[in-house]
Design an enzyme around this catalytic site. Structure first.
Site, short mmCIF file in Angstrom:
data_model
loop_
_atom_site.label_atom_id
_atom_site.label_comp_id
_atom_site.label_asym_id
_atom_site.label_seq_id
_atom_site.Cartn_x
_atom_site.Cartn_y
_atom_site.Cartn_z
CB THR A 1 4.70 43.56 42.05
OG1 THR A 1 5.35 44.20 40.96
CG2 THR A 1 3.86 42.41 41.52
CB ALA B 1 6.78 43.68 52.77
CG ASP B 2 5.65 38.35 50.81
OD1 ASP B 2 4.50 38.54 50.41
OD2 ASP B 2 6.63 38.28 50.06
N GLY C 1 5.17 37.34 45.12
CA GLY C 1 4.69 37.52 43.74
C GLY C 1 5.80 37.34 42.71
CD GLU D 1 8.31 43.45 44.30
OE1 GLU D 1 7.09 43.55 44.24
OE2 GLU D 1 8.87 42.58 45.02
C1 5RP Z 1 5.86 40.65 45.08
C2 5RP Z 1 6.01 41.17 46.46
C3 5RP Z 1 4.81 41.74 47.12
O1 5RP Z 1 5.02 43.08 47.38
C4 5RP Z 1 4.52 40.98 48.38
O2 5RP Z 1 4.39 39.60 48.05
C5 5RP Z 1 3.26 41.47 49.07
O3 5RP Z 1 2.15 41.17 48.29
P1 5RP Z 1 0.66 41.52 48.75
O4 5RP Z 1 0.55 43.00 48.81
O5 5RP Z 1 -0.20 40.90 47.66
O6 5RP Z 1 0.43 40.86 50.08
O7 5RP Z 1 7.06 41.18 47.05
O8 5RP Z 1 7.05 40.05 44.64
#
Ligand code: 5RP
Length: 224
Positions: free
Chosen positions: A27, A84-85, A98, A104
């Protein structure tokens, strides 16, 4: 531009997808590019089944024409791709910005191969962003007390276009817990998993490889 790097990482991971595979779809904004490129390959004849990890991903995958299934029907996933963040050099990750990290993580552990896709801004030497915890609402105060004892500072995630807390796709709250620098992610992973009322937390220690979109191209790091 960050979006170009996210797209390059996503496209690189899509190259791993082969005919006949069951693919876990994470996601977030980086995964949006994965879905886009996978959808194009499906239109060109790639024969796969996808399993989404959120309502957002399910809607996007349906729009992209990716045939979907469920973990009930296909519990053995060949490949899971997710964003990932933050990611450290040992491939430990923090996820859940998210609020989709529970599904996940279930997907990441259902998959034979777990591939993370990020732009280079997500790479850090030491994980340090707040760790999202999906929490059963009934257990909120108990969890707040327990994470405080572990040295964390919890903050209930508030919704932007709704009054009150964010409600996950599973009907729960999210606590973002600031632990500062996380020197031992595996230890914190275990401690958070032991807290009653925490459904799942955002520390992931099982990535097999990370595709990093850099200005200079895509770098792939593999678990040694
Ligand atoms: C959602 C997540 C996402 O994979 C993470 O936040 C990365 O998001 P983005 O690709 O929009 O930077 O863990 O729960």
């Amino acid at each position: 531009m960050v979006n170009r790097e996210k797209e390059a990482a996503g496209k690189s991971a899509v190259e791993l997808v082969q005919d006949g595979m069951v693919v876990g779809l994470g996601t977030g904004s980086t995964i949006t590019y994965v879905i886009k490129h996978l959808g194009e390959k499906v239109k060109d004849g790639l024969d796969i089944l996808g399993i989404p990890t959120s309502h957002q991903t399910e809607l996007l995958a349906l729009q992209a024409g990716i045939p979907l299934t469920t973990l009930w029907e296909h519990p053995a996933v060949d490949l899971a791709i997710d964003g990932a963040d933050q990611v450290d050099p040992m491939l430990n990750c923090i996820k859940g910005q998210g609020a989709a990290h529970t599904r996940e993580k279930i997907m990441a552990y259902s998959a034979n191969r777990f591939v993370v896709v990020v732009d280079e801004s997500k790479m850090v030497n030491v994980l340090s962003c707040p760790v999202p915890l999906e929490v059963l609402p009934y257990a909120l105060r108990l969890v707040e007390r327990q994470v405080t004892k572990l040295g964390g500072v919890p903050k209930l995630r508030e919704a932007r276009k709704k009054d009150g807390p964010v409600i996950t796709d599973n009907g729960n709250f999210v606590l973002d817990v600031d632990f500062g620098e996380i020197i031992d992610p595996k230890k914190l992973d275990e401690r958070l998993s032991n807290i009653i009322g925490v459904i799942e937390h955002g520390i992931f220690t099982n990535a097999d490889e990370v595709h990093i979109g850099r200005k200079s191209g895509v770098e792939v790091l593999k678990k040694s």
